[in-house]
Design a protein around this motif. Structure first.
Motif, PDB file in Angstrom:
ATOM      1  N   LEU A  11      -0.869  24.937 -58.094  1.00 40.97           N
ATOM      2  CA  LEU A  11      -0.204  26.470 -56.567  1.00 40.97           C
ATOM      3  C   LEU A  11      -1.473  26.246 -56.053  1.00 40.97           C
ATOM      4  O   LEU A  11      -2.484  26.529 -55.846  1.00 40.97           O
ATOM      5  CB  LEU A  11      -1.198  27.745 -57.274  1.00 40.97           C
ATOM      6  CG  LEU A  11       0.995  27.764 -58.638  1.00 40.97           C
ATOM      7  CD1 LEU A  11       0.231  28.661 -59.240  1.00 40.97           C
ATOM      8  CD2 LEU A  11       2.168  27.972 -57.818  1.00 40.97           C
ATOM      9  N   CYS A  12      -0.839  26.819 -55.015  1.00 35.52           N
ATOM     10  CA  CYS A  12      -1.392  26.535 -53.260  1.00 35.52           C
ATOM     11  C   CYS A  12      -1.834  28.318 -52.904  1.00 35.52           C
ATOM     12  O   CYS A  12      -1.198  29.316 -53.727  1.00 35.52           O
ATOM     13  CB  CYS A  12      -0.418  26.827 -52.396  1.00 35.52           C
ATOM     14  SG  CYS A  12      -1.424  27.032 -50.826  1.00 35.52           S
ATOM     15  N   PRO A  13      -3.692  28.229 -53.843  1.00 42.72           N
ATOM     16  CA  PRO A  13      -3.980  29.071 -53.799  1.00 42.72           C
ATOM     17  C   PRO A  13      -4.307  30.602 -52.668  1.00 42.72           C
ATOM     18  O   PRO A  13      -5.020  31.091 -52.420  1.00 42.72           O
ATOM     19  CB  PRO A  13      -5.974  28.905 -53.660  1.00 42.72           C
ATOM     20  CG  PRO A  13      -5.840  27.374 -53.156  1.00 42.72           C
ATOM     21  CD  PRO A  13      -4.372  26.460 -52.484  1.00 42.72           C
ATOM     22  N   HIS A  14      -3.627  29.640 -51.176  1.00 45.26           N
ATOM     23  CA  HIS A  14      -4.057  30.563 -50.679  1.00 45.26           C
ATOM     24  C   HIS A  14      -2.200  31.659 -50.563  1.00 45.26           C
ATOM     25  O   HIS A  14      -2.376  32.806 -49.992  1.00 45.26           O
ATOM     26  CB  HIS A  14      -4.260  29.756 -49.161  1.00 45.26           C
ATOM     27  CG  HIS A  14      -5.146  29.051 -49.176  1.00 45.26           C
ATOM     28  ND1 HIS A  14      -6.656  29.871 -48.659  1.00 45.26           N
ATOM     29  CD2 HIS A  14      -5.532  27.724 -49.299  1.00 45.26           C
ATOM     30  CE1 HIS A  14      -7.316  28.478 -48.793  1.00 45.26           C
ATOM     31  NE2 HIS A  14      -6.694  27.507 -49.159  1.00 45.26           N
ATOM     32  N   CYS A  15      -1.299  30.925 -50.993  1.00 44.81           N
ATOM     33  CA  CYS A  15       0.723  32.125 -50.879  1.00 44.81           C
ATOM     34  C   CYS A  15       0.697  31.847 -51.847  1.00 44.81           C
ATOM     35  O   CYS A  15       1.607  32.638 -52.122  1.00 44.81           O
ATOM     36  CB  CYS A  15       0.701  31.293 -49.686  1.00 44.81           C
ATOM     37  SG  CYS A  15       1.601  29.489 -50.232  1.00 44.81           S
ATOM     38  N   LYS A  16       0.023  31.851 -53.603  1.00 46.68           N
ATOM     39  CA  LYS A  16       0.602  31.968 -54.833  1.00 46.68           C
ATOM     40  C   LYS A  16       0.460  32.983 -54.941  1.00 46.68           C
ATOM     41  O   LYS A  16       0.353  34.233 -53.852  1.00 46.68           O
ATOM     42  CB  LYS A  16      -0.573  31.503 -55.775  1.00 46.68           C
ATOM     43  CG  LYS A  16      -1.831  32.264 -55.868  1.00 46.68           C
ATOM     44  CD  LYS A  16      -2.477  31.335 -57.320  1.00 46.68           C
ATOM     45  CE  LYS A  16      -3.646  31.908 -57.666  1.00 46.68           C
ATOM     46  NZ  LYS A  16      -4.500  31.308 -58.167  1.00 46.68           N
ATOM     47  N   ASP A  62       5.965  31.644 -51.260  1.00 45.44           N
ATOM     48  CA  ASP A  62       6.451  30.868 -50.038  1.00 45.44           C
ATOM     49  C   ASP A  62       6.299  29.786 -48.950  1.00 45.44           C
ATOM     50  O   ASP A  62       6.504  29.474 -48.012  1.00 45.44           O
ATOM     51  CB  ASP A  62       6.961  31.882 -48.308  1.00 45.44           C
ATOM     52  CG  ASP A  62       7.491  33.210 -49.593  1.00 45.44           C
ATOM     53  OD1 ASP A  62       8.541  32.880 -50.527  1.00 45.44           O
ATOM     54  OD2 ASP A  62       7.584  34.587 -49.234  1.00 45.44           O
ATOM     55  N   GLY A  63       4.341  29.981 -49.442  1.00 42.31           N
ATOM     56  CA  GLY A  63       4.215  28.096 -48.442  1.00 42.31           C
ATOM     57  C   GLY A  63       3.437  28.580 -47.157  1.00 42.31           C
ATOM     58  O   GLY A  63       3.522  30.121 -46.867  1.00 42.31           O
ATOM     59  N   CYS A  64       2.214  27.915 -46.667  1.00 38.63           N
ATOM     60  CA  CYS A  64       1.976  29.247 -45.770  1.00 38.63           C
ATOM     61  C   CYS A  64       0.952  27.417 -44.748  1.00 38.63           C
ATOM     62  O   CYS A  64       1.095  26.410 -45.407  1.00 38.63           O
ATOM     63  CB  CYS A  64       0.532  29.656 -46.577  1.00 38.63           C
ATOM     64  SG  CYS A  64      -0.429  28.845 -46.698  1.00 38.63           S
ATOM     65  N   ASP A  65       0.093  27.503 -43.550  1.00 41.04           N
ATOM     66  CA  ASP A  65      -0.935  26.279 -42.766  1.00 41.04           C
ATOM     67  C   ASP A  65      -1.040  25.481 -43.971  1.00 41.04           C
ATOM     68  O   ASP A  65      -1.443  24.403 -43.073  1.00 41.04           O
ATOM     69  CB  ASP A  65      -0.945  26.550 -41.641  1.00 41.04           C
ATOM     70  CG  ASP A  65      -1.701  27.949 -41.853  1.00 41.04           C
ATOM     71  OD1 ASP A  65      -2.151  28.621 -42.395  1.00 41.04           O
ATOM     72  OD2 ASP A  65      -2.308  28.403 -40.303  1.00 41.04           O
ATOM     73  N   LYS A  66      -1.576  26.159 -44.857  1.00 40.58           N
ATOM     74  CA  LYS A  66      -3.221  25.414 -45.345  1.00 40.58           C
ATOM     75  C   LYS A  66      -2.296  24.423 -46.904  1.00 40.58           C
ATOM     76  O   LYS A  66      -2.471  23.810 -47.094  1.00 40.58           O
ATOM     77  CB  LYS A  66      -3.455  26.628 -46.594  1.00 40.58           C
ATOM     78  CG  LYS A  66      -4.729  27.245 -45.855  1.00 40.58           C
ATOM     79  CD  LYS A  66      -5.785  27.014 -45.769  1.00 40.58           C
ATOM     80  CE  LYS A  66      -6.879  27.523 -44.916  1.00 40.58           C
ATOM     81  NZ  LYS A  66      -6.438  28.897 -44.608  1.00 40.58           N
ATOM     82  N   CYS A  67      -0.552  24.888 -47.043  1.00 35.85           N
ATOM     83  CA  CYS A  67      -0.082  23.515 -48.051  1.00 35.85           C
ATOM     84  C   CYS A  67       1.381  23.064 -47.775  1.00 35.85           C
ATOM     85  O   CYS A  67       2.004  22.686 -48.432  1.00 35.85           O
ATOM     86  CB  CYS A  67       0.220  24.862 -49.034  1.00 35.85           C
ATOM     87  SG  CYS A  67       1.525  25.778 -49.206  1.00 35.85           S
ATOM     88  N   ALA A  68       1.244  22.784 -45.884  1.00 33.24           N
ATOM     89  CA  ALA A  68       2.206  22.359 -45.525  1.00 33.24           C
ATOM     90  C   ALA A  68       4.061  23.184 -45.990  1.00 33.24           C
ATOM     91  O   ALA A  68       4.642  22.402 -46.228  1.00 33.24           O
ATOM     92  CB  ALA A  68       2.489  20.749 -45.421  1.00 33.24           C
TER      93      ALA A  68
HETATM   94 ZN   LIG Z   1       0.151  27.785 -49.320  1.00 29.72          ZN
END
Ligand SMILES: [Zn+2]
Length: 508
Positions: free
Chosen positions: A375-380, A413-419
């Motif tokens: 998981l992306c740690p920034h938007c999980k 939903d995703g963020c700029d850290k995980c494209a």
């Molecule tokens: Zn993310």
């Protein structure tokens, strides 16, 4: 650009260089012949060939240098087109590397145009669409002007393999690009495997996602002087990376005192310090297997300490793998099987005798692995806050394996850290089995339950599923993305017949 010349190199009409010095046939049907050769036998022969094929042409008498000039013009305009396309392909490679794609797929179809996809974390991502012609030019440029095969012509209707390894043609993060093509109903498919250059610098298996218990088991396997150590899993489960790191660590720990030879079809990653031998390209599956067997036999004669064979896939190669172990070598290889113990079934299905493969000095260990997305740690997101989005039966499955919904995270939903994908990279979920006489006795007696109890209860090994559950519990992995790879989380729950009730779920 001018009118195309059909008698150019790789043009519509295949002619000799000699004939090209006498005439040039243009697309509009004008056949330019140098005056001196008007009655030359080859020139007359070519005219006869055109007539026979029903091609309408008009003869234009001209000077020799006009004929030569015509080839020069088409050649340079072809070259210019190639250069543009080379730029476009290098740009495409860089974009794929930036997304950390493992493959680029170019589907070229007359009806559906050209569609380009990247494979990122094991899923295809649609990138862009172009015309059929664009795809055709792009792929023929990649094949003809960039790949190592210098005189090859790209043929839409054939299965072809090639490799790009010239430094200036690939991004610096790559060690090479492998090309495989196949015709399809109204076009062709062109697949580029990006071979990343993250070689032996980082040999730590923990960073791939293995647990300390796995690493202890692998260290033990490394110390066994003879026997096959098998890495099991389907295509794309990270087996080659594990192999590369394990061999890299052996090379660095033994300071080059061990002779390690590999037989790879085809080589995937550089392993500095090992002698890597490729299997020569063969046309058919049968030829390929024969070449592979020859290469294994050759490797055994080359005084190795450790042999790495890229894959066991049929009876002859499995027999040779066992033979290499029986003649006193440590052998590393991979096989397609679903579970650690299933590897023995796979060998038996291939036709290997039970007595041979149930000797712990012949089969020393099994590492079974898959890759799951992290998981992306920034938007999980915490599952407990998203509970309403999931059907009850799915949540029940998590509780059945004793996961606390409080600890579990799901894809955001995703963020700029995980494209904007919600995930970042992948991690290994695995199980390891070090063989011994007791386990081998169970397998020889085809006592499946005995083997399972011995490995997972008596010896306290964890199953791959349990490893996945640990990672879900740590909030690293989305339970439902993990299930896409390892199957239902409760499938391995053999001891428990306790089903969670709806009341218990509501209370959670
Ligand atoms: Zn993310």
């Amino acid at each position: 650009m001018g009118t195309d010349v059909l008698t150019k190199q790789n043009g519509k009409f295949n002619v000799s260089d000699e004939l090209r010095g006498m005439l040039a046939l243009r697309e509009d049907g004008e056949l330019f012949i140098a005056r001196a050769y008007l009655f030359n036998a080859h020139v007359r022969g070519f005219q006869a060939r055109l007539t026979q094929q029903g091609f309408n042409f008009r003869i234009v008498e001209t000077d020799l240098n006009v004929v030569q000039q015509m080839y020069r013009t088409v050649f340079t305009s072809d070259e210019a087109a190639h250069t543009d396309m080379q730029k476009a392909s290098i740009e495409l490679f860089s974009r794929a590397v930036k997304r950390r794609a493992s493959d680029i797929h170019i589907r070229v179809s007359k009806r559906q145009n050209t569609r380009i996809y990247f494979r990122v974390h094991n899923d295809l991502e649609f990138i862009e669409e172009h015309s059929y012609d664009y795809g055709n030019k792009l792929c023929s440029t990649i094949y003809q002007a960039m790949a190592d095969v210098s005189d090859a012509t790209f043929e839409e209707n054939a299965r072809q393999d090639a490799r790009i390894s010239e430094r200036e043609k690939i991004p610096e993060e790559l060690d090479g690009i492998r090309i495989a093509t196949t015709p399809q109903v109204d076009g062709f498919l062109f697949v580029l495997r990006l071979l990343y250059n993250d070689s032996a610098e980082d040999l730590d298996l923990r960073k791939l996602g293995f647990s300390n218990a796995h690493i202890d088991a692998i260290e033990y396997m490394k110390r066994r002087p003879t026997g096959v150590i098998i890495i099991a899993g389907p295509t794309g489960s990270g087996k080659s990376t594990t192999l590369q790191r394990v061999l890299g660590s052996i090379i660095s720990e033994t300071k080059g005192k061990k002779h390690i030879i590999t037989v790879e079809d085809p080589p995937e990653y550089p392993i500095p310090g090992a002698v890597q031998t490729p299997v020569t390209n063969a046309e058919t599956e049968e030829e390929r297997s024969k070449e592979y067997q020859k290469a294994i036999k050759a490797a055994m004669r080359l005084d190795p300490d450790i042999i790495m064979l890229s894959e066991v896939r049929d009876l002859p190669t499995s027999k040779l793998t066992i033979q290499a172990a029986m003649t006193g070598h440590q052998v590393w290889t991979t096989v397609h099987s679903n579970t650690g113990l299933g590897t023995f079934d796979r060998f038996r299905d291939l036709g290997v005798e039970l007595d041979l493969m149930t000797d712990p000095t012949v089969v020393a260990g099994v590492i079974c692995q898959r890759l799951v997305k992290t998981l992306c740690p920034h938007c999980k997101k915490k599952l407990i806050d998203q509970k309403d989005r999931y059907e009850k039966k799915h949540l029940e499955r998590l509780m059945e394996v004793k996961l606390s919904l409080e600890n579990v995270y799901v894809q955001g939903d995703g963020c700029d850290k995980c494209a904007n994908t919600g995930v970042q990279g992948r991690t290994v979920v695995a199980e390891t089995i070090v063989t011994d006489n007791t386990l081998m006795k169970h397998i020889r007696n085809t006592d499946r339950m005995g083997a399972i109890n011995y490995v997972y209860k008596d010896n306290g090994n964890k199953t791959m599923l349990q490893h996945a559950i640990e990672k879900i519990d740590a909030g690293l992995v989305d339970p439902f993305l993990a299930e896409d790879v390892v199957g239902p989380l409760n499938a391995g729950n053999i001891e428990s017949d306790h089903r969670i009730t709806s009341q218990e779920l509501a209370a959670a």
